[in-house]
Design an enzyme around this catalytic site. Structure first.
Site, PDB file in Angstrom:
ATOM      1  N   ASN A   9      38.486  21.224  53.176  1.00  9.90           N
ATOM      2  CA  ASN A   9      38.746  19.790  53.345  1.00  9.90           C
ATOM      3  C   ASN A   9      39.447  19.639  54.689  1.00  9.90           C
ATOM      4  O   ASN A   9      40.625  19.924  54.810  1.00  9.90           O
ATOM      5  CB  ASN A   9      39.639  19.283  52.204  1.00  9.90           C
ATOM      6  CG  ASN A   9      40.052  17.827  52.409  1.00  9.90           C
ATOM      7  OD1 ASN A   9      39.524  17.158  53.307  1.00  9.90           O
ATOM      8  ND2 ASN A   9      40.977  17.347  51.593  1.00  9.90           N
ATOM      9  N   LYS A  11      40.208  17.043  56.246  1.00 10.02           N
ATOM     10  CA  LYS A  11      41.055  15.838  56.338  1.00 10.02           C
ATOM     11  C   LYS A  11      40.784  15.138  57.680  1.00 10.02           C
ATOM     12  O   LYS A  11      39.638  15.147  58.137  1.00 10.02           O
ATOM     13  CB  LYS A  11      42.517  16.224  56.139  1.00 10.02           C
ATOM     14  CG  LYS A  11      42.704  17.061  54.848  1.00 10.02           C
ATOM     15  CD  LYS A  11      44.116  17.252  54.419  1.00 10.02           C
ATOM     16  CE  LYS A  11      44.160  18.084  53.137  1.00 10.02           C
ATOM     17  NZ  LYS A  11      45.489  18.280  52.604  1.00 10.02           N
ATOM     18  N   HIS A  94      41.171  12.525  46.137  1.00  9.56           N
ATOM     19  CA  HIS A  94      42.192  13.419  46.698  1.00  9.56           C
ATOM     20  C   HIS A  94      43.564  12.751  46.608  1.00  9.56           C
ATOM     21  O   HIS A  94      43.675  11.532  46.738  1.00  9.56           O
ATOM     22  CB  HIS A  94      41.854  13.749  48.154  1.00  9.56           C
ATOM     23  CG  HIS A  94      42.705  14.849  48.684  1.00  9.56           C
ATOM     24  ND1 HIS A  94      43.973  14.624  49.163  1.00  9.56           N
ATOM     25  CD2 HIS A  94      42.490  16.189  48.755  1.00  9.56           C
ATOM     26  CE1 HIS A  94      44.502  15.797  49.525  1.00  9.56           C
ATOM     27  NE2 HIS A  94      43.627  16.746  49.282  1.00  9.56           N
ATOM     28  N   GLU A  96      45.887  12.505  48.616  1.00  9.72           N
ATOM     29  CA  GLU A  96      46.265  11.694  49.777  1.00  9.72           C
ATOM     30  C   GLU A  96      45.645  10.303  49.695  1.00  9.72           C
ATOM     31  O   GLU A  96      46.254   9.316  50.129  1.00  9.72           O
ATOM     32  CB  GLU A  96      45.858  12.422  51.072  1.00  9.72           C
ATOM     33  CG  GLU A  96      46.798  13.583  51.348  1.00  9.72           C
ATOM     34  CD  GLU A  96      46.153  14.773  52.039  1.00  9.72           C
ATOM     35  OE1 GLU A  96      45.075  14.618  52.649  1.00  9.72           O
ATOM     36  OE2 GLU A  96      46.738  15.870  51.955  1.00  9.72           O
ATOM     37  N   GLU A 166      44.676  20.225  42.185  1.00  8.16           N
ATOM     38  CA  GLU A 166      45.572  20.327  43.334  1.00  8.16           C
ATOM     39  C   GLU A 166      46.942  19.782  42.975  1.00  8.16           C
ATOM     40  O   GLU A 166      47.152  18.555  43.006  1.00  8.16           O
ATOM     41  CB  GLU A 166      45.010  19.528  44.519  1.00  8.16           C
ATOM     42  CG  GLU A 166      43.665  20.009  45.007  1.00  8.16           C
ATOM     43  CD  GLU A 166      43.437  19.692  46.477  1.00  8.16           C
ATOM     44  OE1 GLU A 166      43.048  20.601  47.206  1.00  8.16           O
ATOM     45  OE2 GLU A 166      43.669  18.542  46.900  1.00  8.16           O
ATOM     46  N   GLY A 172      49.843  21.386  51.569  1.00  8.70           N
ATOM     47  CA  GLY A 172      50.389  21.356  52.927  1.00  8.70           C
ATOM     48  C   GLY A 172      51.853  21.746  53.002  1.00  8.70           C
ATOM     49  O   GLY A 172      52.496  21.556  54.034  1.00  8.70           O
ATOM     50  N   SER A 212      47.740  24.949  49.585  1.00 14.44           N
ATOM     51  CA  SER A 212      48.218  26.104  50.372  1.00 14.44           C
ATOM     52  C   SER A 212      47.491  27.396  50.008  1.00 14.44           C
ATOM     53  O   SER A 212      48.083  28.471  50.021  1.00 14.44           O
ATOM     54  CB  SER A 212      49.739  26.259  50.224  1.00 14.44           C
ATOM     55  OG  SER A 212      50.402  25.101  50.680  1.00 14.44           O
TER      56      SER A 212
HETATM   57  P1  13P Z   1      46.399  22.689  52.111  1.00 12.52           P
HETATM   58  O1  13P Z   1      45.467  23.855  51.900  1.00 12.52           O
HETATM   59  O2  13P Z   1      46.648  22.372  53.552  1.00 12.52           O
HETATM   60  O3  13P Z   1      47.650  22.817  51.299  1.00 12.52           O
HETATM   61  O4  13P Z   1      45.626  21.408  51.539  1.00 12.52           O
HETATM   62  C1  13P Z   1      45.069  21.459  50.277  1.00 12.52           C
HETATM   63  C2  13P Z   1      44.252  20.251  50.075  1.00 12.52           C
HETATM   64  O5  13P Z   1      44.747  19.158  49.980  1.00 12.52           O
HETATM   65  C3  13P Z   1      42.796  20.421  50.026  1.00 12.52           C
HETATM   66  O6  13P Z   1      42.186  19.256  49.600  1.00 12.52           O
END
Ligand code: 13P
Length: 248
Positions: A9, A11, A94, A96, A166, A172, A212
């Site tokens: 992803n 982003k 997601h 976010e 997740e 992150g 992560s």
């Molecule tokens: P990270 O791997 O940067 O923690 O992000 C995970 C994520 O949100 C994947 O959709």
């Protein structure tokens, strides 16, 4: 029996030129992967990436989709537009999008149903916040989020759904759920799907871990019986890092 699936992803990262470079670097590194390999890129990169991955084992995905086929929805993209741009997958719900863009369990459901009925493969995200885990609500919450997201699909249509667990506190942050925590909560999600669609559908559906996940922890997570892959943020932005995860 379940083929693992590792999806990046990206982003809000990479211009089209940077995206083309990243996948060009990635292609030789993941060509022998034993899992499905997906990159979910910004929409402005679809053309460059779909051209670069032609004839390879890398699939393209989007990061969101609208539930209407067309109309006055400024800034949104329909499932047909994604398909016509080379996308096979789409991430939906997601955290976010839930945190910053008003996504709710209801809109996640609408988007998931629209995407699957239009022939896309949906990667549906669920997961608890830190305070929700600490208060003991993880299992109730992921059960509700999962069943609500998938409501209205048939057991057959679940073949085109991947669930991504997740935990929001692990995204992150460098904090990962322990292998056992991730496995346990993914087991809860699978039970929720069994209750909704039956044991057979639950045994077939692929459920990823995200948060992560990277080269140094992928092996432990993927060794867990319930975990069928990963949704990778930060570690998907460099070809070598992502390849390490893919080639776990
Ligand atoms: P990270 O791997 O940067 O923690 O992000 C995970 C994520 O949100 C994947 O959709």
């Amino acid at each position: 029996m379940r083929k693992p699936i590792i999806a990046g992803n990206w982003k809000m990262n990479k211009t089209p030129a940077e995206a083309a470079q990243l996948v060009t670097d990635l292609i030789p590194l993941v060509k022998d992967a034993a899992c499905d390999v997906v990159v979910c890129t910004p929409a402005v990169c679809f053309a460059a990436v779909s051209e670069a991955i032609k004839g390879t084992n890398i699939k393209l995905g989007a990061q969101n989709v609208h539930f209407e086929a067309k109309g006055a929805f400024t800034g949104e993209l329909s499932a047909d537009m994604l398909k016509a741009s080379g996308c096979e997958y789409v991430i939906i719900g997601h955290s976010e999008r839930r945190q910053y863009f008003g996504e709710t369990d209801k809109t996640v459901n609408l988007r998931t149903v629209a995407a699957v009925k239009a022939g896309l493969k949906a990667i549906v995200c669920v997961g608890e916040m830190k305070d929700e885990r600490e208060a003991g609500y993880t299992d109730i919450l992921v059960t509700y989020q999962t069943q609500m997201a998938l409501h209205g699909l048939t057991a057959e249509e679940l073949d085109n759904v991947v669930v991504a667990y997740e935990p929001v506190w692990a995204i992150g942050t460098g904090l990962t759920a322990t292998d056992e925590q991730a496995n346990e909560t993914i087991g809860v999600i699978r039970k929720a799907i069994a209750a909704q669609f039956g044991e057979e559908a639950a045994a077939k559906i692929r459920i990823q871990y995200g948060g992560s996940m990277k080269g140094r922890n992928v092996k432990g997570l993927m060794a867990q019986p319930e975990i069928d892959g990963g949704l990778i943020g930060g570690a998907s932005l460099k070809a070598a890092d992502f390849a390490q995860v893919v080639n776990f």
